[in-house]
Design a protein around this motif. Structure first.
Motif, PDB file in Angstrom:
ATOM      1  N   ALA A  61     -10.484  29.667  93.013  1.00 38.67           N
ATOM      2  CA  ALA A  61     -11.070  29.930  94.325  1.00 38.67           C
ATOM      3  C   ALA A  61     -10.342  31.071  95.038  1.00 38.67           C
ATOM      4  N   ILE A  62      -9.025  31.152  94.885  1.00 38.60           N
ATOM      5  CA  ILE A  62      -8.258  32.251  95.476  1.00 38.60           C
ATOM      6  C   ILE A  62      -8.744  33.583  94.923  1.00 38.60           C
ATOM      7  N   LEU A  63      -8.896  33.655  93.616  1.00 40.41           N
ATOM      8  CA  LEU A  63      -9.359  34.898  92.987  1.00 40.41           C
ATOM      9  C   LEU A  63     -10.771  35.252  93.459  1.00 40.41           C
ATOM     10  N   GLU A  64     -11.625  34.240  93.584  1.00 35.68           N
ATOM     11  CA  GLU A  64     -12.993  34.480  94.071  1.00 35.68           C
ATOM     12  C   GLU A  64     -12.980  35.003  95.507  1.00 35.68           C
ATOM     13  N   ASP A  65     -12.148  34.400  96.362  1.00 38.86           N
ATOM     14  CA  ASP A  65     -12.096  34.809  97.766  1.00 38.86           C
ATOM     15  C   ASP A  65     -11.577  36.235  97.911  1.00 38.86           C
ATOM     16  N   LEU A  66     -10.547  36.580  97.165  1.00 33.65           N
ATOM     17  CA  LEU A  66      -9.978  37.929  97.271  1.00 33.65           C
ATOM     18  C   LEU A  66     -10.953  38.973  96.728  1.00 33.65           C
ATOM     19  N   THR A  67     -11.665  38.617  95.669  1.00 29.04           N
ATOM     20  CA  THR A  67     -12.701  39.515  95.143  1.00 29.04           C
ATOM     21  C   THR A  67     -13.814  39.685  96.168  1.00 29.04           C
ATOM     22  N   TRP A  68     -14.212  38.591  96.802  1.00 32.86           N
ATOM     23  CA  TRP A  68     -15.264  38.633  97.831  1.00 32.86           C
ATOM     24  C   TRP A  68     -14.842  39.520  98.999  1.00 32.86           C
ATOM     25  N   LEU A  69     -13.559  39.456  99.391  1.00 31.90           N
ATOM     26  CA  LEU A  69     -13.067  40.285 100.493  1.00 31.90           C
ATOM     27  C   LEU A  69     -12.951  41.756 100.090  1.00 31.90           C
ATOM     28  N   GLY A  70     -12.996  42.019  98.791  1.00 32.97           N
ATOM     29  CA  GLY A  70     -12.903  43.397  98.320  1.00 32.97           C
ATOM     30  C   GLY A  70     -11.487  43.931  98.291  1.00 32.97           C
ATOM     31  N   ILE A  71     -10.496  43.044  98.170  1.00 38.75           N
ATOM     32  CA  ILE A  71      -9.101  43.469  98.147  1.00 38.75           C
ATOM     33  C   ILE A  71      -8.735  43.937  96.746  1.00 38.75           C
ATOM     34  N   ARG A 274     -18.046  31.626 103.967  1.00 37.35           N
ATOM     35  CA  ARG A 274     -18.950  32.393 103.110  1.00 37.35           C
ATOM     36  C   ARG A 274     -20.281  31.663 102.946  1.00 37.35           C
ATOM     37  N   GLU A 275     -20.201  30.349 102.771  1.00 36.16           N
ATOM     38  CA  GLU A 275     -21.420  29.551 102.608  1.00 36.16           C
ATOM     39  C   GLU A 275     -22.258  29.535 103.884  1.00 36.16           C
ATOM     40  N   GLU A 276     -21.578  29.743 105.033  1.00 36.33           N
ATOM     41  CA  GLU A 276     -22.300  29.803 106.309  1.00 36.33           C
ATOM     42  C   GLU A 276     -22.935  31.164 106.557  1.00 36.33           C
ATOM     43  N   GLY A 277     -22.676  32.115 105.653  1.00 31.96           N
ATOM     44  CA  GLY A 277     -23.300  33.419 105.769  1.00 31.96           C
ATOM     45  C   GLY A 277     -22.412  34.526 106.294  1.00 31.96           C
ATOM     46  N   LEU A 278     -21.122  34.236 106.551  1.00 29.58           N
ATOM     47  CA  LEU A 278     -20.221  35.289 107.028  1.00 29.58           C
ATOM     48  C   LEU A 278     -19.992  36.295 105.918  1.00 29.58           C
ATOM     49  N   SER A 279     -20.026  37.577 106.258  1.00 29.15           N
ATOM     50  CA  SER A 279     -19.854  38.628 105.269  1.00 29.15           C
ATOM     51  C   SER A 279     -18.408  39.111 105.225  1.00 29.15           C
ATOM     52  N   PRO A 289      -7.782  43.366 114.677  1.00 30.63           N
ATOM     53  CA  PRO A 289      -6.740  43.394 115.713  1.00 30.63           C
ATOM     54  C   PRO A 289      -5.516  42.610 115.267  1.00 30.63           C
ATOM     55  N   LEU A 290      -4.404  42.830 115.959  1.00 33.87           N
ATOM     56  CA  LEU A 290      -3.200  42.081 115.649  1.00 33.87           C
ATOM     57  C   LEU A 290      -3.314  40.677 116.214  1.00 33.87           C
ATOM     58  N   PRO A 291      -2.605  39.692 115.615  1.00 37.51           N
ATOM     59  CA  PRO A 291      -2.611  38.333 116.160  1.00 37.51           C
ATOM     60  C   PRO A 291      -2.054  38.328 117.576  1.00 37.51           C
ATOM     61  N   PRO A 292      -2.300  37.279 118.403  1.00 37.97           N
ATOM     62  CA  PRO A 292      -2.716  35.953 117.988  1.00 37.97           C
ATOM     63  C   PRO A 292      -4.181  35.769 117.619  1.00 37.97           C
ATOM     64  N   LEU A 293      -5.062  36.683 117.939  1.00 42.85           N
ATOM     65  CA  LEU A 293      -6.454  36.651 117.457  1.00 42.85           C
ATOM     66  C   LEU A 293      -7.211  35.389 117.822  1.00 42.85           C
ATOM     67  N   ILE A 294      -6.735  34.656 118.813  1.00 37.03           N
ATOM     68  CA  ILE A 294      -7.427  33.413 119.172  1.00 37.03           C
ATOM     69  C   ILE A 294      -8.872  33.678 119.589  1.00 37.03           C
ATOM     70  N   ALA A 295      -9.068  34.739 120.368  1.00 39.55           N
ATOM     71  CA  ALA A 295     -10.433  35.056 120.811  1.00 39.55           C
ATOM     72  C   ALA A 295     -11.321  35.387 119.625  1.00 39.55           C
ATOM     73  N   ALA A 296     -10.780  36.101 118.652  1.00 33.29           N
ATOM     74  CA  ALA A 296     -11.556  36.455 117.475  1.00 33.29           C
ATOM     75  C   ALA A 296     -11.970  35.208 116.703  1.00 33.29           C
ATOM     76  N   LEU A 297     -11.043  34.250 116.588  1.00 38.41           N
ATOM     77  CA  LEU A 297     -11.361  33.037 115.839  1.00 38.41           C
ATOM     78  C   LEU A 297     -12.444  32.237 116.540  1.00 38.41           C
ATOM     79  N   GLN A 298     -12.452  32.254 117.848  1.00 38.32           N
ATOM     80  CA  GLN A 298     -13.425  31.469 118.588  1.00 38.32           C
ATOM     81  C   GLN A 298     -14.837  32.025 118.415  1.00 38.32           C
ATOM     82  N   THR A 299     -14.944  33.276 117.984  1.00 35.32           N
ATOM     83  CA  THR A 299     -16.259  33.872 117.838  1.00 35.32           C
ATOM     84  C   THR A 299     -16.715  33.944 116.373  1.00 35.32           C
ATOM     85  N   VAL A 300     -15.851  33.496 115.452  1.00 34.41           N
ATOM     86  CA  VAL A 300     -16.241  33.541 114.031  1.00 34.41           C
ATOM     87  C   VAL A 300     -17.274  32.466 113.750  1.00 34.41           C
TER      88      VAL A 300
END
Length: 300
Positions: A61-71, A274-279, A289-300
């Motif tokens: 799953a780690i390998l799949e996630d990193l490939t999905w992120l394009g890293i 990913r299953e929810e459709g996030l790209s 942006p740099l952390p704490p990124l709390i606002a960003a997480l609330q909108t994901v």
């Protein structure tokens, strides 16, 4: 972190004991960003010394996630479970220097011992410092217990180690606004820490410094929750004659309550997002942006 290094090498080092979440994604993307800025290479390390908790399906799953992120990662992957001999050699070197000793204590033994005191110091992770119960056991008693098959962990004799080093120890920090600043190490805060567990013939601390040296990692980019551990890692690097990397400790992603994202608190996994459709593009945009990124997480 934009210092010049002709052969920079970075690593992303997750443990396959659960699915990656956005906090892992941020760390991986920080490694990718800084490797790109420095013209460096990015390696994947699978930190799976805990063979009971780590599972092949999580590694896949780690390998799949990193490939999905394009890293973009270097093709060779280091798996700690394949390198216990390397860690044993490091421990043997410390043993020949007289810097480790066997400990037969259980957690219950330690807690019973420290209850005798009104106050007991704790290490940076919050665990009580080892009271030294087994430190001065007679050699014949130690041998007798080992020959009887009694399980033992192995601890670093911090006092001896610090006396042996005998000079100012620290590291160059590029994270948290400390661009190229020298940080004084304080390994004594960890006391006589365990370097090899009873059930596993090594520990995170030994494995990580050995891995970084063998992989020729020049720049370590990881969360600020490991900032204090760097003092101990620098001590081990010095004792073992290993190279000193540069360090970049980044902020941690936290939820709306201020808790850092973690597997134990059931942070939503990248797999679920990913299953929810996030790209991947959306993830990269949210984590830019740099952390704490709390606002960003609330909108994901």
């Amino acid at each position: 972190m934009t210092h010049a290094c002709p052969q920079s090498a970075f690593r992303f080092a997750p443990s396959p004991n659960g699915y990656l979440h956005l906090g892992h994604a941020f760390s991986a993307l920080e490694n990718e960003r800084l490797a790109r800025l420095n013209g460096g290479r990015l390696f994947l390390r699978i930190e799976n010394i805990d063979v009971d908790r780590c599972r092949p399906e999580y590694e896949r799953a780690i390998l799949e996630d990193l490939t999905w992120l394009g890293i973009a990662l270097e093709p060779e992957v280091r798996r700690q479970s394949e390198h216990f001999d390397d860690y044993a050699q490091a421990l043997d070197r410390l043993a020949r220097m007289g810097l480790i000793y066997p400990c037969f204590c259980s957690r219950t033994d330690i807690m019973q011992k420290i209850r005798e005191r009104a106050f007991w110091a704790r290490d940076p992770d919050g665990s009580p410092l080892y009271p030294g119960t087994c430190k001065h056991l007679p050699k014949d008693k130690i041998q007798e217990r080992l020959e009887a098959g009694e399980p033992a962990s192995y601890r670093l004799d911090m006092g001896k180690a610090l006396n042996l080093i005998g000079y100012r120890l620290g590291w160059t920090e590029f994270g948290s606004g400390m661009v190229g600043r020298f940080v004084q190490a304080s390994p004594q805060k960890w006391g006589d820490t365990i370097l090899a567990r009873k059930d596993i013939a090594t520990s995170y601390h030994i494995a990580v410094v050995v891995d970084d040296a063998l992989q020729r990692i020049t720049d370590i980019v990881r969360g600020e929750d490991l900032f204090q551990a760097t003092s101990l890692h620098r001590l081990l690097q010095s004792l073992l004659g290993l190279p000193e990397p540069a360090y970049h400790h980044h902020g941690l992603l936290r939820d709306a309550s201020g808790q850092k994202l973690s597997k134990s608190l059931r942070a939503k996994s990248l797999r679920a997002l990913r299953e929810e459709g996030l790209s991947p593009k959306a993830v990269r945009a949210k984590l830019a942006p740099l952390p704490p990124l709390i606002a960003a997480l609330q909108t994901v």
